[in-house]
Scaffold this motif. Structure first.
Motif, PDB file in Angstrom:
ATOM      1  N   ILE A 179       0.840  -1.202   0.000  1.00  0.00           N
ATOM      2  CA  ILE A 179       0.000   0.000   0.000  1.00  0.00           C
ATOM      3  C   ILE A 179       0.874   1.252   0.000  1.00  0.00           C
ATOM      4  O   ILE A 179       1.781   1.389   0.818  1.00  0.00           O
ATOM      5  CB  ILE A 179      -0.945   0.014   1.220  1.00  0.00           C
ATOM      6  CG1 ILE A 179      -1.857  -1.214   1.185  1.00  0.00           C
ATOM      7  CG2 ILE A 179      -1.785   1.292   1.241  1.00  0.00           C
ATOM      8  CD1 ILE A 179      -2.775  -1.324   2.395  1.00  0.00           C
ATOM      9  N   HIS A 180       0.633   2.125  -0.947  1.00  0.00           N
ATOM     10  CA  HIS A 180       1.274   3.434  -0.994  1.00  0.00           C
ATOM     11  C   HIS A 180       0.169   4.485  -0.860  1.00  0.00           C
ATOM     12  O   HIS A 180      -1.015   4.140  -0.856  1.00  0.00           O
ATOM     13  CB  HIS A 180       1.998   3.647  -2.332  1.00  0.00           C
ATOM     14  CG  HIS A 180       3.007   2.589  -2.658  1.00  0.00           C
ATOM     15  ND1 HIS A 180       4.320   2.650  -2.244  1.00  0.00           N
ATOM     16  CD2 HIS A 180       2.892   1.423  -3.346  1.00  0.00           C
ATOM     17  CE1 HIS A 180       4.970   1.571  -2.677  1.00  0.00           C
ATOM     18  NE2 HIS A 180       4.125   0.810  -3.351  1.00  0.00           N
ATOM     19  N   SER A 181       0.557   5.739  -0.769  1.00  0.00           N
ATOM     20  CA  SER A 181      -0.454   6.788  -0.716  1.00  0.00           C
ATOM     21  C   SER A 181       0.004   7.989  -1.529  1.00  0.00           C
ATOM     22  O   SER A 181       1.147   8.432  -1.415  1.00  0.00           O
ATOM     23  CB  SER A 181      -0.708   7.191   0.739  1.00  0.00           C
ATOM     24  OG  SER A 181      -1.652   8.237   0.793  1.00  0.00           O
ATOM     25  N   ASN A 214       4.646  13.402  -2.161  1.00  0.00           N
ATOM     26  CA  ASN A 214       5.394  12.296  -1.598  1.00  0.00           C
ATOM     27  C   ASN A 214       4.444  11.142  -1.364  1.00  0.00           C
ATOM     28  O   ASN A 214       3.247  11.349  -1.211  1.00  0.00           O
ATOM     29  CB  ASN A 214       5.982  12.743  -0.251  1.00  0.00           C
ATOM     30  CG  ASN A 214       7.194  11.914   0.134  1.00  0.00           C
ATOM     31  OD1 ASN A 214       7.369  10.804  -0.335  1.00  0.00           O
ATOM     32  ND2 ASN A 214       8.029  12.453   0.982  1.00  0.00           N
ATOM     33  N   CYS A 215       5.001   9.933  -1.314  1.00  0.00           N
ATOM     34  CA  CYS A 215       4.205   8.810  -0.846  1.00  0.00           C
ATOM     35  C   CYS A 215       3.907   9.087   0.629  1.00  0.00           C
ATOM     36  O   CYS A 215       4.775   9.512   1.376  1.00  0.00           O
ATOM     37  CB  CYS A 215       4.987   7.514  -0.998  1.00  0.00           C
ATOM     38  SG  CYS A 215       4.064   6.081  -0.414  1.00  0.00           S
ATOM     39  N   ALA A 216       2.670   8.865   1.036  1.00  0.00           N
ATOM     40  CA  ALA A 216       2.271   9.257   2.389  1.00  0.00           C
ATOM     41  C   ALA A 216       1.839   8.065   3.234  1.00  0.00           C
ATOM     42  O   ALA A 216       1.136   8.210   4.218  1.00  0.00           O
ATOM     43  CB  ALA A 216       1.149  10.288   2.312  1.00  0.00           C
ATOM     44  N   GLU A 217       2.258   6.862   2.826  1.00  0.00           N
ATOM     45  CA  GLU A 217       1.913   5.666   3.606  1.00  0.00           C
ATOM     46  C   GLU A 217       3.193   4.855   3.683  1.00  0.00           C
ATOM     47  O   GLU A 217       3.772   4.544   2.637  1.00  0.00           O
ATOM     48  CB  GLU A 217       0.830   4.876   2.860  1.00  0.00           C
ATOM     49  CG  GLU A 217       0.417   3.589   3.513  1.00  0.00           C
ATOM     50  CD  GLU A 217      -0.622   3.817   4.604  1.00  0.00           C
ATOM     51  OE1 GLU A 217      -1.479   4.703   4.446  1.00  0.00           O
ATOM     52  OE2 GLU A 217      -0.541   3.101   5.615  1.00  0.00           O
ATOM     53  N   TYR A 218       3.637   4.510   4.893  1.00  0.00           N
ATOM     54  CA  TYR A 218       4.913   3.810   5.005  1.00  0.00           C
ATOM     55  C   TYR A 218       4.888   2.527   4.176  1.00  0.00           C
ATOM     56  O   TYR A 218       4.013   1.682   4.355  1.00  0.00           O
ATOM     57  CB  TYR A 218       5.247   3.494   6.463  1.00  0.00           C
ATOM     58  CG  TYR A 218       6.580   2.800   6.559  1.00  0.00           C
ATOM     59  CD1 TYR A 218       7.758   3.513   6.335  1.00  0.00           C
ATOM     60  CD2 TYR A 218       6.674   1.436   6.787  1.00  0.00           C
ATOM     61  CE1 TYR A 218       8.989   2.885   6.358  1.00  0.00           C
ATOM     62  CE2 TYR A 218       7.899   0.801   6.814  1.00  0.00           C
ATOM     63  CZ  TYR A 218       9.056   1.534   6.603  1.00  0.00           C
ATOM     64  OH  TYR A 218      10.261   0.898   6.615  1.00  0.00           O
ATOM     65  N   CYS A 219       5.851   2.398   3.252  1.00  0.00           N
ATOM     66  CA  CYS A 219       5.813   1.283   2.308  1.00  0.00           C
ATOM     67  C   CYS A 219       7.158   0.588   2.220  1.00  0.00           C
ATOM     68  O   CYS A 219       7.431  -0.131   1.275  1.00  0.00           O
ATOM     69  CB  CYS A 219       5.384   1.798   0.934  1.00  0.00           C
ATOM     70  SG  CYS A 219       6.412   3.147   0.335  1.00  0.00           S
ATOM     71  N   GLY A 220       8.017   0.793   3.215  1.00  0.00           N
ATOM     72  CA  GLY A 220       9.307   0.109   3.199  1.00  0.00           C
ATOM     73  C   GLY A 220      10.451   1.100   3.318  1.00  0.00           C
ATOM     74  O   GLY A 220      10.253   2.315   3.449  1.00  0.00           O
ATOM     75  N   GLN A 222      12.604   2.768   1.572  1.00  0.00           N
ATOM     76  CA  GLN A 222      12.784   4.039   0.870  1.00  0.00           C
ATOM     77  C   GLN A 222      11.469   4.809   0.711  1.00  0.00           C
ATOM     78  O   GLN A 222      11.322   5.622  -0.205  1.00  0.00           O
ATOM     79  CB  GLN A 222      13.458   3.789  -0.483  1.00  0.00           C
ATOM     80  CG  GLN A 222      14.952   3.531  -0.353  1.00  0.00           C
ATOM     81  CD  GLN A 222      15.706   4.721   0.210  1.00  0.00           C
ATOM     82  OE1 GLN A 222      15.296   5.865   0.043  1.00  0.00           O
ATOM     83  NE2 GLN A 222      16.807   4.471   0.901  1.00  0.00           N
ATOM     84  N   HIS A 223      10.537   4.568   1.613  1.00  0.00           N
ATOM     85  CA  HIS A 223       9.256   5.286   1.580  1.00  0.00           C
ATOM     86  C   HIS A 223       9.450   6.805   1.498  1.00  0.00           C
ATOM     87  O   HIS A 223       8.808   7.492   0.719  1.00  0.00           O
ATOM     88  CB  HIS A 223       8.439   4.908   2.816  1.00  0.00           C
ATOM     89  CG  HIS A 223       7.474   5.922   3.260  1.00  0.00           C
ATOM     90  ND1 HIS A 223       6.319   6.196   2.558  1.00  0.00           N
ATOM     91  CD2 HIS A 223       7.484   6.772   4.313  1.00  0.00           C
ATOM     92  CE1 HIS A 223       5.658   7.163   3.187  1.00  0.00           C
ATOM     93  NE2 HIS A 223       6.345   7.523   4.238  1.00  0.00           N
ATOM     94  N   ALA A 224      10.373   7.319   2.320  1.00  0.00           N
ATOM     95  CA  ALA A 224      10.546   8.775   2.370  1.00  0.00           C
ATOM     96  C   ALA A 224      11.136   9.326   1.082  1.00  0.00           C
ATOM     97  O   ALA A 224      11.056  10.524   0.819  1.00  0.00           O
ATOM     98  CB  ALA A 224      11.428   9.159   3.561  1.00  0.00           C
TER      99      ALA A 224
HETATM  100 CU1  CUA Z   1       5.262   4.242  -1.203  1.00  0.00          CU
HETATM  101 CU2  CUA Z   1       5.436   5.025   1.029  1.00  0.00          CU
END
Ligand code: CUA
Length: 357
Positions: A179-181, A214-220, A222-224
């Protein structure tokens, strides 16, 4: 929904805490939900102000009572009694108050948010609405324009909404893995990208320029560093961009031979032949060449993008070379392996990629 527009500017300083800052030095706007430049973000800002006003009032009342109690009922030096203060149990009035008031507050916020969500979902789109399909990957964004036959990555071009020429982008959001955001603070709130499901949202950019997200859901790991750039083009720039993306990649001439014949392994390979002989091609696509991979970003028009590594590095010669040499230097844990290329191979691959305008 603009009743809070006149909030004093002191708020802006405080609320700047909620801004995203960008890792790159390229010209861009600050990603600030309190400076919206898109219709959804404008309606959502009013909810943000309302929420801050209510929670701020709660903070002041509760904090004020705590400070008052500490000051008023502290132990005084002339108080030598060992008595405890009177203990009060079970006040019906107080319990009703702290049950009913929060419930009312929650319902007010649900009602206001629901009204905005419904109005955004029911909004009739402007005539010029571009369909964009976005697929989240660890840790980059795949971007398709089904009506234009364009595939790109990480930098999403949309036509800006100009006075008299309203335009919008209708986004289909999917995920390849977790899941990403999707979040562009100045354009709209967040929408999740969920595996095996499509979500939808729309954005309109009221000024041409670059919008950061930015991606706004922790996804691993390199999420940031799963950064987003939306480039809102003027009508002329939009036509130019779509036309250039639809062209075959520069350097893809003679593609059929390259696909059909095994690549020669002489010591004097062309940069393209070197690229095609390496396993880069099993993950990356360069249309019209032997590179048919789909796991990583499409590189057909790589040089038209301002950044690489999903926004972590400006796209220039040195960064591109460093990135291919070892992607884990800029983005530890990323799924592109260090290919351990020789300096000669590295130069060839960079030289070839730099032709992909
Ligand atoms: Cu994709 Cu956090």
């Amino acid at each position: 929904m603009t009743g809070f527009d006149s909030m004093p500017s002191a708020w802006n300083g405080l609320l700047a805490l909620f801004q995203i800052s960008s890792a790159t030095a390229l010209e861009h706007r600050i990603a600030d939900i309190f400076r919206p430049l898109g219709s959804p973000a404008e309606s959502e800002r009013a909810i943000a102000y309302l929420t801050f006003a209510i929670t701020g009032a709660i903070f002041i009342v509760v904090g004020g009572l705590i400070v008052y109690t500490i000051a008023r009922f502290r132990r005084r030096s002339n108080d030598h009694s060992q008595q405890e203060p009177a203990q009060v149990y079970g006040s019906n009035q107080i319990e009703v108050a702290w049950t009913v008031i929060p419930i009312l507050i929650v319902f007010v916020l649900i009602g206001v948010s629901g009204r905005v969500i419904a109005s955004l979902q029911n909004a009739s789109p402007p005539k010029k609405t571009v369909k964009v399909r976005i697929v989240g990957h660890q840790w980059w964004w795949e971007v398709h324009y089904p009506d234009y036959g364009i595939v790109t990555a990480n930098e999403i071009h949309i036509p800006a909404s100009m006075p008299g020429q309203p335009a919008a982008a209708y986004l289909t959001l999917e995920s390849q893995d977790v899941i990403h955001s999707f979040w562009l603070p100045q354009l709209s709130g967040k929408t999740d990208l969920i595996p095996n499901r499509a979500n939808y949202m729309w954005i309109d950019a009221k000024e041409p320029g670059i919008y950061l997200g930015n991606c706004a859901e922790y996804c691993g790991t390199q999420h940031a560093n799963m950064l987003l750039r939306v480039v809102a083009d003027t009508p002329e720039d939009w036509s130019k961009w779509t036309a250039s993306q639809q062209r075959a990649a520069v350097g893809s001439e003679g593609s059929q031979e390259a696909v059909l014949k095994p690549v020669a392994t002489t010591s004097e390979q062309s940069p393209r032949a070197t690229f095609e002989s390496l396993s880069c091609v099993s993950c990356h696509m360069v249309k019209g060449t032997a590179a048919l991979g789909k796991f990583g970003p499409d590189l057909t028009h790589l040089m038209s993008r301002k950044t690489i590594g999903a926004g972590v590095l400006d796209n220039n010669h040195r960064n591109l070379r460093d990135w291919i040499n070892d992607p884990h230097d800029a983005k530890p844990g990323c799924l592109m392996p260090n290919m351990k290329l020789t300096p000669k191979e590295l130069d060839s691959v960079v030289a070839y990629l730099e032709t992909l305008k």
